[in-house]
Design a protein around this motif. Structure first.
Motif, PDB file in Angstrom:
ATOM      1  N   GLY A 123      30.832  -6.453   3.585  1.00 26.42           N
ATOM      2  CA  GLY A 123      31.448  -6.061   2.240  1.00 26.42           C
ATOM      3  C   GLY A 123      31.856  -4.951   2.517  1.00 26.42           C
ATOM      4  O   GLY A 123      32.719  -3.957   1.733  1.00 26.42           O
ATOM      5  N   GLU A 124      32.178  -4.084   3.699  1.00 26.56           N
ATOM      6  CA  GLU A 124      32.435  -2.719   3.974  1.00 26.56           C
ATOM      7  C   GLU A 124      33.884  -2.723   3.837  1.00 26.56           C
ATOM      8  O   GLU A 124      34.746  -3.702   4.316  1.00 26.56           O
ATOM      9  CB  GLU A 124      31.997  -2.161   5.296  1.00 26.56           C
ATOM     10  N   LYS A 125      34.358  -1.246   3.371  1.00 24.16           N
ATOM     11  CA  LYS A 125      35.985  -1.130   3.153  1.00 24.16           C
ATOM     12  C   LYS A 125      36.701  -0.913   4.249  1.00 24.16           C
ATOM     13  O   LYS A 125      38.158  -0.822   4.895  1.00 24.16           O
ATOM     14  CB  LYS A 125      35.842  -0.164   2.097  1.00 24.16           C
ATOM     15  N   ASN A 451      28.841  -0.977   0.547  1.00 19.71           N
ATOM     16  CA  ASN A 451      29.436  -1.694   0.353  1.00 19.71           C
ATOM     17  C   ASN A 451      29.489  -2.839  -0.045  1.00 19.71           C
ATOM     18  O   ASN A 451      28.443  -3.771   0.363  1.00 19.71           O
ATOM     19  CB  ASN A 451      31.056  -0.908   0.375  1.00 19.71           C
ATOM     20  N   ARG A 453      32.218  -6.332  -1.315  1.00 18.02           N
ATOM     21  CA  ARG A 453      33.748  -7.204  -1.628  1.00 18.02           C
ATOM     22  C   ARG A 453      33.568  -7.693  -3.112  1.00 18.02           C
ATOM     23  O   ARG A 453      31.979  -8.819  -3.352  1.00 18.02           O
ATOM     24  CB  ARG A 453      34.402  -8.216  -1.029  1.00 18.02           C
ATOM     25  N   ARG A 458      39.003  -6.125  -4.417  1.00 18.18           N
ATOM     26  CA  ARG A 458      38.452  -4.426  -5.104  1.00 18.18           C
ATOM     27  C   ARG A 458      37.096  -4.660  -4.074  1.00 18.18           C
ATOM     28  O   ARG A 458      35.999  -5.443  -3.924  1.00 18.18           O
ATOM     29  CB  ARG A 458      38.287  -3.639  -5.910  1.00 18.18           C
ATOM     30  N   HIS A 459      36.021  -3.339  -3.952  1.00 18.03           N
ATOM     31  CA  HIS A 459      34.617  -2.801  -3.579  1.00 18.03           C
ATOM     32  C   HIS A 459      34.038  -2.439  -4.614  1.00 18.03           C
ATOM     33  O   HIS A 459      34.582  -1.425  -5.235  1.00 18.03           O
ATOM     34  CB  HIS A 459      35.467  -2.466  -2.348  1.00 18.03           C
ATOM     35  N   ASP A 462      34.297   1.592  -5.013  1.00 16.41           N
ATOM     36  CA  ASP A 462      35.754   1.702  -6.134  1.00 16.41           C
ATOM     37  C   ASP A 462      35.148   1.756  -8.060  1.00 16.41           C
ATOM     38  O   ASP A 462      36.024   3.120  -8.152  1.00 16.41           O
ATOM     39  CB  ASP A 462      36.381   0.694  -5.492  1.00 16.41           C
TER      40      ASP A 462
END
Ligand code: FAD
Lengths: 557, 78
Positions: A123-125, A451, A453, A458-459, A462
């Motif tokens: 899930g990390e951006k 984080n 996804r 988007r995440h 955000d």
């Protein structure tokens, strides 16, 4: 230092701008009181100014120099710092220019003994780490500062006197355009490791100095190797010492090498000696093509910090408050977290949205983070530069066993920066109903929020607002009671953002978002503006949430 | 004898405890000083052999420690 014949700012790849001293209103007799004066436009001072501006707070930012720091100093930006840069609207050029990475290798006498693999949850951006020369870090931050009309940037302006009062601070500023007095409600001292403000206040850093010395050299070469951290223990090219190699943009490479105890620093820093040693190290890694020398310096590790980062209305951030060893790349990253932490708190206080007591939480939270860095860094520093014969024997035993045996390989792990958990902070709520500890899967109250996804690419983070954010896991969408609860919370923080995970707006069909948070149906997490978790509960309870939000804003219960 | 026995070792230390052992031993070495560190380590090995109560395990550990023994950099030779 730069090679013979080159000027102090004559770089192979970076053009230093030259900034003029501005004509300021104070010199024309218009004295206004400023909400915040920031002393020092290094990376930390500039970040603090941008965080304040995010909340509409004006600042005057002064620096005695007329350009950025010389030479490349910090080069590693960690994932949490990328999030800070994103929140202040400055991350785009960093993503474009920096080299992201997550792997490393350690070698002992030429044999690989450890493979570093930094976790990259799905899930990390951002990647765990990005390499970028400090000049670019400062340039990109300065581009954002220059474009922001809330920041009054004054180069060639030196703070020479500071006077503290209960209700404000008066400073004397000297510049080529003239000397003047400047009044401010608060001062952020971001004036670096040798902080003149610290000295003027009669304060001293406390802690330990380590013996081991490293030469830090930046070179340019056409060298084919991925962006990874390479550590060489006992390499043929630097007998008796350790070598670290990092890749930076523009074909620049950082070569750090440890000096032996019997080597004199003066000799080691002489250009011909440095060239010979770097040449031997490069030959050892198989680089035989030409290379150019950019800049070099010498370094030894310290773990030093102030007893208290806040002295009334003067607050210390970055290297002015603490000096940490470079192994584990925390100097810059730790300072960026200071800037964000004090930035949102001071902004909410100045905007009348939080109680002044909120500022009391800055020093325990950030000093706690520094002490945690010290604990980790002390271990890696003892490994990188063993302080005595006993430590050296232990390290050699671990390294030589690691060639064939797994069990000592972990000692070579550089323990890169992980974000600190504000578990004991006065802002963090420990509720008997807290689901984090019980589930012991998800992040605890005080931790940085992970984080995730989202279905639309988007995440999760955000969606967070500049103020507080409430994450509610609820498949059915909020009922009437929940909506009333959100209304009550908005009376405390009008900017509160509510995200209902599992709703049609924020679907979570595979439960990956709830999973990343370690949350079950009905769980609630309250995020602070810096996206640390202020508290977490198994279910929505308006009274408890409201109390938690008030606590996180520094109000009395 | 195989040095790196792939079978799970029943009673090895978790890493954080191994690290504490590392630190304790570093401090003990410094306390003993260069003149007596060999004696310290030899005594330690004997104590561990006795307390471990398993001669085969001791012999195997000894072989692991001997294998690939390099010239110590501490003694300035490297
Ligand atoms: C050789 C070297 C290598 C490093 N390598 C790494 C690394 O690999 N990784 C890492 O994380 N960190 C590293 N660091 C540390 C990193 O560079 C610092 O943590 C970082 O620069 C701190 O930023 P700062 O804004 O707090 O201070 P600084 O960058 O030092 O900025 C302070 C600013 O204050 C200004 N100033 C001082 N006094 C006054 C005054 N009286 N009036 C007005 N202005 C004033 C100065 O001109 C300066 O611009 C390294 C540092 C050095 C020196």
């Amino acid at each position: 230092m730069r090679p013979a014949g080159k000027g102090a700012l004559e770089s192979l790849y970076f053009d230093y701008p030259q900034f003029a001293a501005p004509r300021v209103p104070e010199l024309d007799g218009t004295a206004t009181r400023h909400p915040v004066l920031i002393v020092g436009a290094g990376p930390i001072g500039m970040t603090a100014a941008l965080v304040l501006a995010r909340y509409g707070v004006r600042s005057v930012l002064i620096d005695r120099k007329d350009t950025f720091n010389d030479g490349s100093r910090a080069i590693c930006i960690a994932r949490p710092s990328m999030h800070i840069l994103e929140r202040i609207g400055a991350v785009a050029p960093f993503v474009e220019k920096a080299l992201g990475w997550r792997y490393g290798r350690s070698y002992y006498r030429g044999e690989q003994i450890f493979r570093l693999e930094m976790p990259q949850p799905p899930g990390e951006k951002y990647l765990p780490m990005y390499n970028l020369q400090q000049q670019y870090i400062e340039k990109f931050l300065h581009d954002a500062v220059a474009a922001n009309r809330l920041i009054d940037m004054r180069w060639q302006s030196e703070l020479s006197v500071i006077e503290r009062r209960d209700d404000g601070v008066t400073a004397r500023i000297s510049s080529p355009a003239g000397d003047y007095r400047l009044d401010a409600d608060y001062v952020l001292a971001a004036d670096g490791a040798r902080s003149p403000v610290r000295t003027m206040l009669g304060l001293r850093l406390k802690g330990d100095n380590y013996e081991g010395r490293y030469v830090i050299a930046d070179i340019r070469m056409d060298h084919d190797f991925p962006t990874e951290r390479r550590a060489f223990f006992e390499p043929a090219g630097n007998p008796g010492g350790t070598v670290l190699i990092h890749k930076q943009p523009d074909n620049i490479w950082r070569v750090d090498y440890q000096l032996r105890e019997d080597e004199s620093e003066t000799d080691a820093l002489k250009e011909e000696n440095l060239r010979a040693r770097v040449g031997a190290i490069l030959a050892d890694i198989g680089h035989t093509k030409p290379w150019e020398l950019e800049w070099w310096s010498v370094y030894s590790a310290n773990t030093l910090c102030l007893d208290d980062y806040r002295h009334g209305r003067v607050i210390f951030i970055g290297d002015a408050a603490h000096i940490v060893p470079i192994f584990g790349v925390r100097g810059l990253n730790n300072g960026l977290a200071d800037a964000e932490n004090i930035g949102w708190k001071l902004a909410l206080v100045l905007n009348g949205e939080a109680d002044e007591r909120l500022l009391d939480s800055y020093s325990p939270e950030r000093r706690g983070a520094t002490l945690d860095v010290f604990a980790n860094a002390t271990r890696s520093t003892r490994f990188m530069t063993p302080p005595s014969r006993g430590w050296r024997l232990m390290r050699d035993a671990a390294l030589s066993l690691a060639v064939k045996h797994e069990f000592t390989r972990e000692f070579a792990n550089p323990r890169q920066m992980t974000p600190y958990t504000y578990a004991d902070s006065p802002l963090t709520v420990r509720d008997p109903d807290d689901d984090g500890a019980a589930a012991s899967r998800g992040p605890l109250a005080g931790a940085a929020c992970p984080n995730a996804r989202l279905a639309d690419g988007r995440h999760l983070l955000d969606l967070a607002g500049p103020g507080f954010t409430l994450l509610v896991v609820c498949d059915r969408g909020p009922d009437a009671a929940a909506s009333r609860c959100f209304e009550r919370l908005r009376q405390v923080d009008p900017a509160l953002v509510v995200c209902v995970i599992g709703s049609t707006a924020l679907p979570d069909a595979d439960r990956s978002i709830a999973g990343a948070l370690g949350a079950e149906q009905g769980s609630v997490l309250l995020l602070r503006p810096d996206l640390h978790i202020a508290g977490r509960w198994r279910r929505l309870r308006a009274d408890r949430l409201q109390a938690a939000l008030r606590q996180a804003l520094g109000h009395s219960a | 004898m195989k040095l790196d026995d792939p079978r799970p070792q029943p009673s090895t230390l978790p890493f954080d405890e191994l690290e504490r052992a590392y630190e304790a031993l570093a401090l003990a070495l410094d306390a003993a000083g260069p003149g007596r560190e060999s004696l310290l380590l030899t005594r330690l090995a004997l104590v561990l052999a006795h307390r471990g109560g398993d001669l085969a395990a001791f012999e195997q550990a000894l072989a692991v420690a001997l294998d690939g023994l390099v010239e110590g950099s501490v003694d300035g030779s490297a």
